[in-house]
Design a protein around this motif. Structure first.
Motif, PDB file in Angstrom:
ATOM      1  N   PRO A 110       0.814  -1.218   0.000  1.00 59.12           N
ATOM      2  CA  PRO A 110       0.000   0.000   0.000  1.00 59.12           C
ATOM      3  C   PRO A 110       0.844   1.263   0.000  1.00 59.12           C
ATOM      4  CG  PRO A 110      -0.939  -1.594   1.504  1.00 59.12           C
ATOM      5  CD  PRO A 110       0.388  -2.158   1.063  1.00 59.12           C
ATOM      6  N   ALA A 111       1.984   1.232   0.683  1.00 64.41           N
ATOM      7  CA  ALA A 111       2.853   2.409   0.716  1.00 64.41           C
ATOM      8  C   ALA A 111       3.361   2.750  -0.679  1.00 64.41           C
ATOM      9  CB  ALA A 111       4.025   2.176   1.668  1.00 64.41           C
ATOM     10  N   VAL A 149       1.791   2.086  -3.487  1.00 64.13           N
ATOM     11  CA  VAL A 149       0.648   2.610  -4.221  1.00 64.13           C
ATOM     12  C   VAL A 149       0.455   4.087  -3.902  1.00 64.13           C
ATOM     13  CG1 VAL A 149      -1.865   2.492  -4.495  1.00 64.13           C
ATOM     14  CG2 VAL A 149      -0.516   0.381  -4.413  1.00 64.13           C
ATOM     15  N   LEU A 150       0.488   4.445  -2.617  1.00 65.07           N
ATOM     16  CA  LEU A 150       0.335   5.834  -2.235  1.00 65.07           C
ATOM     17  C   LEU A 150       1.477   6.691  -2.770  1.00 65.07           C
ATOM     18  CD1 LEU A 150      -1.902   4.651  -0.450  1.00 65.07           C
ATOM     19  CD2 LEU A 150      -1.163   6.204   1.374  1.00 65.07           C
ATOM     20  N   GLN A 151       2.671   6.123  -2.819  1.00 62.89           N
ATOM     21  CA  GLN A 151       3.810   6.861  -3.379  1.00 62.89           C
ATOM     22  C   GLN A 151       3.598   7.127  -4.864  1.00 62.89           C
ATOM     23  OE1 GLN A 151       7.573   4.817  -3.004  1.00 62.89           O
ATOM     24  NE2 GLN A 151       8.765   6.593  -3.661  1.00 62.89           N
ATOM     25  N   ALA A 152       3.090   6.136  -5.602  1.00 63.32           N
ATOM     26  CA  ALA A 152       2.819   6.320  -7.031  1.00 63.32           C
ATOM     27  C   ALA A 152       1.725   7.367  -7.244  1.00 63.32           C
ATOM     28  CB  ALA A 152       2.420   4.995  -7.668  1.00 63.32           C
ATOM     29  N   LEU A 153       0.704   7.346  -6.415  1.00 64.07           N
ATOM     30  CA  LEU A 153      -0.361   8.345  -6.539  1.00 64.07           C
ATOM     31  C   LEU A 153       0.209   9.751  -6.410  1.00 64.07           C
ATOM     32  CD1 LEU A 153      -3.189   6.644  -4.431  1.00 64.07           C
ATOM     33  CD2 LEU A 153      -3.151   6.966  -6.914  1.00 64.07           C
ATOM     34  N   ASP A 154       1.174   9.918  -5.529  1.00 63.98           N
ATOM     35  CA  ASP A 154       1.795  11.227  -5.319  1.00 63.98           C
ATOM     36  C   ASP A 154       2.785  11.560  -6.425  1.00 63.98           C
ATOM     37  OD1 ASP A 154       2.923  13.573  -4.302  1.00 63.98           O
ATOM     38  OD2 ASP A 154       4.161  12.518  -2.846  1.00 63.98           O
ATOM     39  N   GLU A 155       3.744  10.675  -6.682  1.00 60.40           N
ATOM     40  CA  GLU A 155       4.872  11.004  -7.550  1.00 60.40           C
ATOM     41  C   GLU A 155       4.546  10.878  -9.033  1.00 60.40           C
ATOM     42  OE1 GLU A 155       8.190   8.667  -6.286  1.00 60.40           O
ATOM     43  OE2 GLU A 155       8.303   9.626  -4.297  1.00 60.40           O
ATOM     44  N   VAL A 156       3.702   9.942  -9.419  1.00 60.38           N
ATOM     45  CA  VAL A 156       3.377   9.734 -10.837  1.00 60.38           C
ATOM     46  C   VAL A 156       2.175  10.575 -11.249  1.00 60.38           C
ATOM     47  CG1 VAL A 156       2.723   8.044 -12.595  1.00 60.38           C
ATOM     48  CG2 VAL A 156       4.326   7.396 -10.779  1.00 60.38           C
ATOM     49  N   LEU A 184      -7.589   5.434   3.084  1.00 64.39           N
ATOM     50  CA  LEU A 184      -7.139   4.962   1.776  1.00 64.39           C
ATOM     51  C   LEU A 184      -6.146   3.814   1.881  1.00 64.39           C
ATOM     52  CD1 LEU A 184      -7.025   5.152  -1.291  1.00 64.39           C
ATOM     53  CD2 LEU A 184      -5.324   6.975  -1.049  1.00 64.39           C
ATOM     54  N   ALA A 185      -5.113   3.951   2.711  1.00 68.32           N
ATOM     55  CA  ALA A 185      -4.087   2.905   2.806  1.00 68.32           C
ATOM     56  C   ALA A 185      -4.698   1.575   3.236  1.00 68.32           C
ATOM     57  CB  ALA A 185      -2.989   3.336   3.767  1.00 68.32           C
ATOM     58  N   HIS A 239      -6.489  -4.834  -2.536  1.00 66.24           N
ATOM     59  CA  HIS A 239      -5.470  -5.188  -3.533  1.00 66.24           C
ATOM     60  C   HIS A 239      -4.315  -6.021  -2.993  1.00 66.24           C
ATOM     61  CE1 HIS A 239      -7.513  -2.890  -6.548  1.00 66.24           C
ATOM     62  NE2 HIS A 239      -7.441  -1.783  -5.840  1.00 66.24           N
ATOM     63  N   PHE A 240      -4.288  -6.267  -1.672  1.00 65.95           N
ATOM     64  CA  PHE A 240      -3.188  -7.062  -1.134  1.00 65.95           C
ATOM     65  C   PHE A 240      -3.635  -8.224  -0.252  1.00 65.95           C
ATOM     66  CE2 PHE A 240      -1.257  -3.061  -2.323  1.00 65.95           C
ATOM     67  CZ  PHE A 240      -0.105  -3.484  -2.976  1.00 65.95           C
ATOM     68  N   THR A 241      -4.914  -8.283   0.114  1.00 63.34           N
ATOM     69  CA  THR A 241      -5.398  -9.432   0.880  1.00 63.34           C
ATOM     70  C   THR A 241      -6.609 -10.085   0.228  1.00 63.34           C
ATOM     71  OG1 THR A 241      -6.914  -8.147   2.268  1.00 63.34           O
ATOM     72  CG2 THR A 241      -4.626  -8.342   3.024  1.00 63.34           C
ATOM     73  N   GLY A 242      -7.183  -9.434  -0.801  1.00 60.91           N
ATOM     74  CA  GLY A 242      -8.330 -10.004  -1.489  1.00 60.91           C
ATOM     75  C   GLY A 242      -9.628  -9.890  -0.735  1.00 60.91           C
ATOM     76  N   ALA A 243      -9.637  -9.086   0.343  1.00 58.35           N
ATOM     77  CA  ALA A 243     -10.861  -8.965   1.141  1.00 58.35           C
ATOM     78  C   ALA A 243     -11.868  -8.067   0.430  1.00 58.35           C
ATOM     79  CB  ALA A 243     -10.532  -8.383   2.492  1.00 58.35           C
TER      80      ALA A 243
END
Length: 278
Positions: free
Chosen positions: A245-246, A248-255, A266-267, A274-278
């Motif tokens: 998740p970290a 993903v949040l970095q991409a949202l900011d930097e990209v 959000l995290a 997207h990481f546990t399938g829940a």
């Protein structure tokens, strides 16, 4: 169109998209559409986290112009419509049915895509800055059969049943339908209903996973869940699977240039979906 003095919101918007020095004239519409697509990302962070996206013009501007956020079609194309209207363009708000990924025999979809008709001295165009990864990055002349090229793909219109128009797109494959619409002006309540439906209906894809896109003149970046894809014109796509998740949040900011600080939960939502399938 007639010339007008830009309001503070319009001036801030033009500054945000890199068009503060633009002069009113035939090229202004194209420069606005290109700059908007390259600067303000398509993103569904609000419905993904269970937050009601704004539909009021002032709230949309506060989020997209002043808040370093993006949004979906109801927000992007509301903002574009309002700016063009204040600049003196003759604009009509429209709504369409999304057909992307469907064949001709598929049942009708809901009227949940906002776009804008723009009448100029040079002709009649559609302007759309809110269709995500396949958004046209140029205004499209509303005429049947003419292939219109952008940096990322080719588009053309064909006439549909009755008084409808169908937008088709060709990227690396064959022509495919994007959406269908007619030219009936759409009242604000219809957009409010569409936004509410896509935010709350359990079958809405905007609730189930991240969808982010930013389309500049030399690259188009997309984030689908935790998969980041970057593609330049005519190049092989670079794909990156983000590992946490970290990241993903970095991409949202930097990209994508998205400030996620005010997006509650959000995290954790990214982790669960997207990481546990829940």
């Amino acid at each position: 169109m007639t010339t007008t003095t830009a309001t503070p919101t319009v001036a801030s918007y033009l500054d945000r998209i890199g068009a503060a020095d633009a002069q009113v004239g035939p090229d202004l519409l194209a420069r606005i559409v290109r700059g908007h697509n390259a600067t303000i990302p398509f993103e569904n962070l609000d419905p993904f986290t269970g937050t009601e996206p704004p539909v009021d013009g002032g709230a949309v501007a506060a989020k997209l112009v002043h808040g370093r956020r993006g949004g979906w079609c109801f927000e992007h194309n509301r903002l574009l419509h309002d700016v063009l209207d204040e600049l003196g363009y003759r604009v009509t708000p429209l709504v369409g049915r999304v057909r992307l990924g469907l064949d001709a025999s598929a049942a009708a979809t809901s009227r949940t895509h906002r776009l804008t008709l723009v009448e100029t001295d040079e002709g009649v165009f559609t302007a759309d800055v809110g269709f995500g990864a396949t958004t046209p990055t140029e205004p499209l002349r509303l005429e049947a059969g003419t292939v219109q090229r952008t940096a990322q793909a080719e588009y053309r219109y064909r006439r549909g049943p009755g008084d409808t128009w169908v937008l088709e797109r060709r990227g690396s494959g064959d022509w495919a339908d994007q959406y269908v619409f007619d030219l009936t002006p759409t009242p604000a309540i219809d957009y409010a209903m569409g936004s509410w439906y896509l935010t709350h209906h359990p079958d809405s894809g905007f609730r189930r996973g991240l969808a982010v896109a930013l389309s500049g003149p030399d690259r188009r970046s997309t984030l689908s869940g935790n998969r980041l894809t970057v593609r330049g014109p005519g190049t092989v796509a670079e794909e990156h699977e983000l590992g946490s998740p970290a990241e993903v949040l970095q991409a949202l900011d930097e990209v994508f240039g998205i400030d996620t600080a005010g997006v509650a939960g959000l995290a954790e939502r990214v982790r669960r979906v997207h990481f546990t399938g829940a």
